[in-house]
Design a protein around this motif. Structure first.
Motif, PDB file in Angstrom:
ATOM      1  N   SER A 199     119.389 114.215 121.211  1.00 34.77           N
ATOM      2  CA  SER A 199     119.878 113.259 120.238  1.00 34.77           C
ATOM      3  C   SER A 199     121.371 112.858 121.153  1.00 34.77           C
ATOM      4  O   SER A 199     122.152 111.734 120.624  1.00 34.77           O
ATOM      5  CB  SER A 199     120.148 113.979 119.052  1.00 34.77           C
ATOM      6  N   ALA A 200     122.032 113.574 121.632  1.00 36.13           N
ATOM      7  CA  ALA A 200     123.429 113.144 122.384  1.00 36.13           C
ATOM      8  C   ALA A 200     123.126 112.286 123.625  1.00 36.13           C
ATOM      9  O   ALA A 200     124.339 111.899 123.948  1.00 36.13           O
ATOM     10  CB  ALA A 200     124.056 114.631 122.852  1.00 36.13           C
ATOM     11  N   LEU A 201     122.144 112.349 124.008  1.00 34.79           N
ATOM     12  CA  LEU A 201     121.983 111.475 125.452  1.00 34.79           C
ATOM     13  C   LEU A 201     122.370 109.997 125.166  1.00 34.79           C
ATOM     14  O   LEU A 201     123.049 109.429 126.048  1.00 34.79           O
ATOM     15  CB  LEU A 201     120.649 111.429 125.948  1.00 34.79           C
ATOM     16  N   PRO A 202     122.034 109.301 124.125  1.00 37.75           N
ATOM     17  CA  PRO A 202     122.677 107.720 123.897  1.00 37.75           C
ATOM     18  C   PRO A 202     124.028 107.831 123.979  1.00 37.75           C
ATOM     19  O   PRO A 202     124.613 106.675 124.348  1.00 37.75           O
ATOM     20  CB  PRO A 202     122.198 107.458 122.552  1.00 37.75           C
ATOM     21  N   LEU A 203     124.943 109.024 123.879  1.00 39.59           N
ATOM     22  CA  LEU A 203     126.300 108.721 123.861  1.00 39.59           C
ATOM     23  C   LEU A 203     126.769 108.358 125.151  1.00 39.59           C
ATOM     24  O   LEU A 203     127.937 107.939 125.579  1.00 39.59           O
ATOM     25  CB  LEU A 203     126.911 110.072 123.565  1.00 39.59           C
ATOM     26  N   VAL A 204     126.056 108.800 126.278  1.00 42.46           N
ATOM     27  CA  VAL A 204     126.325 108.669 127.713  1.00 42.46           C
ATOM     28  C   VAL A 204     126.211 107.013 128.051  1.00 42.46           C
ATOM     29  O   VAL A 204     127.128 106.583 128.562  1.00 42.46           O
ATOM     30  CB  VAL A 204     125.512 109.202 128.581  1.00 42.46           C
ATOM     31  N   LEU A 205     125.327 106.384 127.345  1.00 44.29           N
ATOM     32  CA  LEU A 205     124.995 105.028 127.463  1.00 44.29           C
ATOM     33  C   LEU A 205     126.231 104.340 126.883  1.00 44.29           C
ATOM     34  O   LEU A 205     126.783 103.376 127.227  1.00 44.29           O
ATOM     35  CB  LEU A 205     123.714 104.480 126.841  1.00 44.29           C
ATOM     36  N   LEU A 206     126.729 105.016 125.751  1.00 42.64           N
ATOM     37  CA  LEU A 206     127.727 104.358 124.872  1.00 42.64           C
ATOM     38  C   LEU A 206     128.995 104.373 125.621  1.00 42.64           C
ATOM     39  O   LEU A 206     129.787 103.382 125.758  1.00 42.64           O
ATOM     40  CB  LEU A 206     127.844 105.177 123.576  1.00 42.64           C
ATOM     41  N   MET A 207     129.230 105.187 126.411  1.00 39.75           N
ATOM     42  CA  MET A 207     130.508 105.531 127.380  1.00 39.75           C
ATOM     43  C   MET A 207     130.488 104.508 128.280  1.00 39.75           C
ATOM     44  O   MET A 207     131.584 103.874 128.819  1.00 39.75           O
ATOM     45  CB  MET A 207     130.555 107.046 127.743  1.00 39.75           C
ATOM     46  N   VAL A 208     129.331 104.191 128.861  1.00 42.98           N
ATOM     47  CA  VAL A 208     129.052 103.011 129.996  1.00 42.98           C
ATOM     48  C   VAL A 208     129.633 101.771 129.413  1.00 42.98           C
ATOM     49  O   VAL A 208     130.147 101.029 129.822  1.00 42.98           O
ATOM     50  CB  VAL A 208     127.862 103.168 130.605  1.00 42.98           C
ATOM     51  N   LEU A 209     129.104 101.596 128.097  1.00 42.97           N
ATOM     52  CA  LEU A 209     128.981 100.081 127.718  1.00 42.97           C
ATOM     53  C   LEU A 209     130.378  99.847 127.030  1.00 42.97           C
ATOM     54  O   LEU A 209     130.616  98.802 126.791  1.00 42.97           O
ATOM     55  CB  LEU A 209     128.030  99.959 126.429  1.00 42.97           C
ATOM     56  N   PHE A 210     131.176 100.924 126.548  1.00 44.49           N
ATOM     57  CA  PHE A 210     132.190 100.568 125.875  1.00 44.49           C
ATOM     58  C   PHE A 210     133.324  99.689 126.825  1.00 44.49           C
ATOM     59  O   PHE A 210     133.960  98.969 126.000  1.00 44.49           O
ATOM     60  CB  PHE A 210     133.374 101.930 125.909  1.00 44.49           C
ATOM     61  N   PRO A 211     133.563  99.875 127.938  1.00 48.62           N
ATOM     62  CA  PRO A 211     134.461  98.983 128.706  1.00 48.62           C
ATOM     63  C   PRO A 211     134.010  97.451 128.494  1.00 48.62           C
ATOM     64  O   PRO A 211     134.748  96.633 128.791  1.00 48.62           O
ATOM     65  CB  PRO A 211     134.314  99.413 130.022  1.00 48.62           C
ATOM     66  N   LEU A 212     132.764  97.480 128.284  1.00 44.11           N
ATOM     67  CA  LEU A 212     132.027  95.903 128.197  1.00 44.11           C
ATOM     68  C   LEU A 212     132.258  95.039 126.875  1.00 44.11           C
ATOM     69  O   LEU A 212     132.238  93.957 126.614  1.00 44.11           O
ATOM     70  CB  LEU A 212     130.843  95.584 128.381  1.00 44.11           C
ATOM     71  N   LEU A 213     133.078  95.781 125.994  1.00 49.78           N
ATOM     72  CA  LEU A 213     133.358  95.273 124.606  1.00 49.78           C
ATOM     73  C   LEU A 213     134.688  94.425 124.751  1.00 49.78           C
ATOM     74  O   LEU A 213     135.591  94.807 125.414  1.00 49.78           O
ATOM     75  CB  LEU A 213     133.512  96.449 123.697  1.00 49.78           C
TER      76      LEU A 213
END
Length: 315
Positions: free
Chosen positions: A29-43
């Motif tokens: 369940s925690a794996l999507p958090l890795v993707l979130l960390m990658v996408l945050f700078p794109l906001l």
């Protein structure tokens, strides 16, 4: 995406909990958090925040991108930095600015809105997470335990019922999209809160398993509608200069509601007081409907500037 995540989590629990155990469920369940960390700078940064910091180029780039996505072009002219309220007067500690924001939120023109929105976020979040947990607890109470453990054993039907009630978030979102522009924000909140309270109240009659699943489905769908519309309303009703602080404060109240939800939907149920838990959520749902009735203005089809003027007129 919130609904997709909830549905995915329910499906993941069905696939892994019985075979791999709860540790694998949490890890996956925690794996999507890795993707979130990658996408945050794109906001993109808020243009209003960029102007407050004097970064007019960044604000212009953000607005140009928004205009391009919508097939429009920016009007002629140049953006100017927004002076901080206290800096313009020569005094400027951060604590003073924070105090100024709180002063605006609890001024005579916004006080009622701020208090009501805070309560609504608290109540709707408490009911939402309460229904989520109640959907599981109802099946826990009906499940058998292993001979060497007090851990309840879910059947495939139990997992299916939990997944079904989770899927209710999708029609809840669709209902929010259909209602919010037709009957308005306030009427949408009022209707969905009453439906949720009615579905939970019907559980008092201890219906069969299929009817219980249907009622929990209706409660979850309607409270999801209320949550979605509430986010829209709160983002529209507050003036631009305090909107972020107002929504942040409201989200804090929502977290308080989420923290208290397990006390009602888990602790009370495990003590054998499931009707007491249901009564609390019914009361919160109807309290939400009552609070919505006292909201000062309807934001549907109104420009933000017009609402700010109307809120000032209330004073």
């Amino acid at each position: 995406f919130w609904a997709l995540g909830a549905i995915g989590e329910a499906a993941l629990a069905w696939a892994t909990l019985e075979t791999l155990g709860w540790r694998w469920l949490i890890g996956l369940s925690a794996l999507p958090l890795v993707l979130l960390m990658v996408l945050f700078p794109l906001l993109p940064e808020s243009p209003h925040f960029s102007l407050l910091k004097g970064n007019t180029k960044e604000a212009t780039r953000t607005l140009a991108k928004v205009a391009s996505i919508n097939g429009r072009s920016l009007p002629p002219g140049h953006l100017r930095p927004i002076p901080a309220p206290k800096e313009a007067e020569g005094a400027a500690p951060d604590s003073e600015a924070g105090h100024s924001t709180m002063g605006v939120l609890f001024s005579l023109s916004l006080r009622r809105t701020t208090i009501l929105i805070g309560f609504l976020y608290f109540a709707v979040a408490c009911v939402y997470y309460g229904v989520v947990l109640l959907s599981t607890e109802v099946h826990v109470q009906n499940s058998s335990c292993t001979s060497d453990s007090s851990v309840p054993q879910f059947s495939n039907q139990d997992f299916a019922d939990v997944l079904i009630t989770t899927v209710a978030e999708v029609p809840g979102l669709v209902l929010a999209a259909l209602l919010v522009e037709r009957i308005g924000r306030i009427n949408s909140l009022l209707t969905s809160s009453i439906i949720c309270g009615s579905c939970l109240a019907a559980l008092f009659f201890q219906p069969g398993e299929g009817v219980t699943t249907g009622l929990l489905f209706g409660a979850r769908a309607s409270i999801m509608t209320a949550f979605t519309v509430l986010y829209i309303y709160a983002s529209e009703v507050f003036p631009t200069n305090v909107r972020a602080s107002a929504v942040g404060m409201a989200n804090t109240m929502a977290r308080v509601g989420g923290i208290l939800a397990p006390t009602f939907s888990v602790a009370l149920v495990e003590e054998g007081r499931i009707r007491g838990a249901e009564s609390i959520f019914v009361a919160l749902s109807l309290g939400t409907a009552l609070a919505v009735y006292f909201l000062p203005i309807e934001t549907k089809d109104r420009p933000l500037q017009e609402m700010e003027i109307e809120l000032t007129a209330i004073e």
